[in-house]
Design a protein around this motif. Structure first.
Motif, PDB file in Angstrom:
ATOM      1  N   ASP A   1       1.661   2.306   5.220  1.00  0.00           N
ATOM      2  CA  ASP A   1       2.867   2.431   4.938  1.00  0.00           C
ATOM      3  C   ASP A   1       2.437   3.192   3.589  1.00  0.00           C
ATOM      4  O   ASP A   1       1.254   3.155   3.104  1.00  0.00           O
ATOM      5  CB  ASP A   1       3.394   0.984   4.198  1.00  0.00           C
ATOM      6  N   VAL A   2       3.633   3.972   2.878  1.00  0.00           N
ATOM      7  CA  VAL A   2       3.158   4.518   1.885  1.00  0.00           C
ATOM      8  C   VAL A   2       2.568   3.580   0.577  1.00  0.00           C
ATOM      9  O   VAL A   2       1.462   4.200  -0.349  1.00  0.00           O
ATOM     10  CB  VAL A   2       3.934   4.968   0.608  1.00  0.00           C
ATOM     11  N   SER A   3       2.961   2.069   0.919  1.00  0.00           N
ATOM     12  CA  SER A   3       2.370   2.073  -0.552  1.00  0.00           C
ATOM     13  C   SER A   3       0.943   1.208  -0.553  1.00  0.00           C
ATOM     14  O   SER A   3       0.162   1.280  -1.364  1.00  0.00           O
ATOM     15  CB  SER A   3       3.113   0.572  -0.933  1.00  0.00           C
TER      16      SER A   3
ATOM     17  N   GLU B   1      -0.712   4.457  -1.399  1.00  0.00           N
ATOM     18  CA  GLU B   1      -1.003   4.697  -3.147  1.00  0.00           C
ATOM     19  C   GLU B   1      -1.917   3.565  -3.418  1.00  0.00           C
ATOM     20  O   GLU B   1      -2.434   3.579  -5.017  1.00  0.00           O
ATOM     21  CB  GLU B   1       0.725   4.236  -3.755  1.00  0.00           C
TER      22      GLU B   1
END
Lengths: 290, 332
Positions: free
Chosen positions: A96-98, A101
């Motif tokens: 996931d992009v999280s 990040e």
């Protein structure tokens, strides 16, 4: 070509997980992905247990990567994600992009997993600048798509900066939902699921009303009904793919990894009844092209 | 709170504007948007007319460029962004990291909203898009409960959040569903349509009316049943010898009763789904939602979703059923 064992996508009892990795340790797998990627309620193995397992596999000479969840909706899930990222030893696979990040904030490199939407070289360039080291292609993409994308990466002089991995065996993860379909299939709600997915070590089969296998229910994840198998397509991966991923279905998947390796250097056709390979050939994923 | 309405055609733009939409979202007539169906969307004179109508009535224009650029064809997507800027769009709605980067580099003044197709469901994912691409607003996938929406609103105070208010219910996290491509080979992310019409076939048989997608049986209907479009997640399938809606029943999302909570959470916009629907549909849904929002704003403490609104919306829903979907935890 390197071979990897993807994360176990199903909910297996701890003993089964331990037995699987005991065999994986002795296998010829180059890379082993571990961790829970589907549901945060599957807690037999906690973050520290996965990290501990990773250390054992690493001592046996395996490259270990900790895979993270694909669908994160709660602050508690982000906290757990941070714990996995800060494991101190292993690369993480961001699903996931999280996770991208959080890895970037922690100044740590990452593998971009198949559940992140990356479809072109320009998106890869952005992720390389964030610390990406390896990209696992979304499962719905084809050889032709990869060939064009890889060509663009060469033109942009970024191809040498990362490895390309392809999901090549197992039920394909196709979708993630707010609903738990396994719980629903037992008449339970997600909140009161009693982690009943532990009763289905390879998910629950969904067939059409004509008996055609369509999907596999795996908690909040929906997978392909048939097993994807690119064992006979490896010749067409040469020069394009660095790593071939085998998604574990059980102990026999480790033997299948050895068969993949053997098949890479021999022209012998490996029998693959009831499997599909459509996506790789740019047709419907559910189809098989010989 | 902005009322954001869909339009797949010029009459739908007019219907939305005339019935009280604050903003309209549209797509171009190609694979750059996620509702790429024959006969829908905008180019040429119709696009100019739509833009003129919106400008005349001082409504905002959002352009959805929310599929993912193909290798060797990225110019089509980049040009879509350039075109949106040229025609004076107020907002572009993007999902692809490559397109977000292009917009930042080439059109730094352009307002960018993160499409639901980017599947940002938590504060860290939102932070990624905000930090790298300065997105102003995030459209939330329909997988979050109201509690989770509130949590997000609290933890991301400096970004606008947009939620789906009404329309077809996507039961999977948007942008991450390959069910359609698995059966047809055409992907919502790359070709811009789920269950593409060219693969749909209806057949009267002795066992009832059958709906098929790429020859695969999706559902079979009895004489008294209303047949629905063969969207994969809403078919009736067999699990362990039991035939039922194994993923989701045909039903529409309707969040009218949540309006006070959405206001309290400082949600920036409510979005109506349905660029593929008729102008009459757009008119009616827009009208009900306009009334509801106005009614709330006039007198927040006495707001209640009127039964008349609910029944009007129910008539426009799939299977005449509406649900709070994931916003309501029990649905999960």
């Amino acid at each position: 070509m390197k071979y990897s064992l993807g994360p176990i996508l199903y909910y297996w009892p701890t003993q089964q997980i331990e037995e699987f990795y005991h065999l994986a340790k002795a296998s010829s797998a180059d890379i082993i992905y571990i961790g829970e990627t589907v549901c945060s309620k599957r807690r037999n193995m906690k973050a520290n247990d996965w990290i501990e397992l990773g250390k054992q596999l690493s001592q046996a000479g395996k490259e270990v990567v900790i895979s993270t969840m694909a669908l994160l909706e709660a602050p508690s899930e982000i906290r757990n994600l941070k714990k996995l990222i800060d494991n101190g030893d292993f690369l993480i696979e961001a699903n996931d992009v999280s996770a991208i990040e959080e890895a970037h904030q922690a100044k740590l490199p990452f593998v971009c997993g198949p559940a992140v939407n990356v479809y072109n070289a320009y998106a890869l360039k952005v992720l390389l600048d964030q610390g990406m080291q390896r990209w696992v292609m979304p499962v719905e993409l084809s050889r032709d798509w990869l060939r064009k994308l890889s060509g663009e990466c060469h033109e942009m002089n970024i191809r040498e900066r990362f490895e390309i991995e392809v999901f090549a065996y197992g039920h394909l993860p196709l979708a993630y939902s707010a609903r738990c379909f396994t719980a629903q299939s037992e008449g339970k709600s997600k909140d009161n699921c009693e982690t009943c997915c532990i009763n289905y070590p390879n998910g629950r089969e969904v067939k059409s009303q004509e008996g055609q296998p369509l999907f596999t229910l795996n908690g909040i994840q929906t997978m392909s009904g048939d097993c994807y198998d690119l064992i006979n397509d490896q010749q067409s991966m040469k020069g394009l793919v660095d790593i071939v991923r085998i998604s574990p279905l059980g102990e026999e998947s480790i033997e299948h990894l050895e068969a993949f390796r053997k098949r890479a250097s021999s022209a012998e056709h490996y029998p693959t009844p009831d499997t599909v390979n459509g996506y790789w050939h740019q047709i419907a994923g559910i189809r098989q092209q010989d | 709170m902005e009322l954001l309405c869909p339009a797949g055609s010029l009459p739908a733009v007019k219907a939305a504007v005339d019935h009280g939409a604050d903003a309209i979202y549209i797509g171009f007539k190609d694979a750059t948007n996620a509702r790429h169906f024959a006969g829908l969307n905008f180019d040429g004179k119709k696009l100019d007319k739509a833009v003129d109508y919106l400008k005349q009535h001082q409504r905002q224009l959002h352009i959805a460029i929310n599929t993912f650029a193909h290798p060797e064809q990225h110019q089509l997507w980049y040009q879509a962004i350039d075109r949106a800027v040229d025609i004076g769009a107020d907002v572009v709605i993007l999902a692809d990291i490559a397109l977000l980067e292009y917009a930042k580099q080439h059109h730094p003044q352009l307002t960018v909203h993160l499409s639901v197709q980017a599947s940002a469901t938590n504060a860290s994912a939102i932070a990624f898009y905000q930090r790298n691409f300065n997105v102003k607003r995030v459209v939330l996938p329909r997988v979050l409960s109201m509690h989770q929406v509130k949590q997000l609103a609290r933890s991301c105070p400096d970004i606008e959040l947009e939620v789906f208010a009404f329309g077809s219910l996507c039961v999977m996290a948007e942008g991450r569903c390959y069910l359609s491509s698995y059966l047809t080979g055409e992907s919502p992310n790359t070709v811009g349509a789920c269950s593409p019409a060219s693969f749909v076939r209806w057949q009267e048989t002795e066992q009832g009316l059958e709906s098929r997608l790429n020859d695969i049986l999706i559902d079979r209907y009895g004489p008294a049943e209303t047949a629905g479009y063969p969207t994969l997640c809403k078919g009736r399938f067999e699990v362990d010898q039991r035939v039922y809606h194994a993923l989701e029943e045909p039903t529409s999302l309707n969040t009218l009763e949540l309006l006070p909570e959405l206001f309290a959470a400082n949600i920036a916009a409510v979005k109506i789904e349905g660029r593929q629907r008729s102008p009459a549909y757009v008119a009616q849904v827009t009208q009900v939602w306009r009334e509801a929002i106005d009614s709330y704003q006039r007198d927040p403490s006495h707001y209640a979703a009127k039964s008349e609104w609910m029944s009007r919306l129910a008539k426009l829903s799939e299977g005449s059923q509406t649900t709070l979907g994931a916003y309501h935890k029990a649905w999960q």
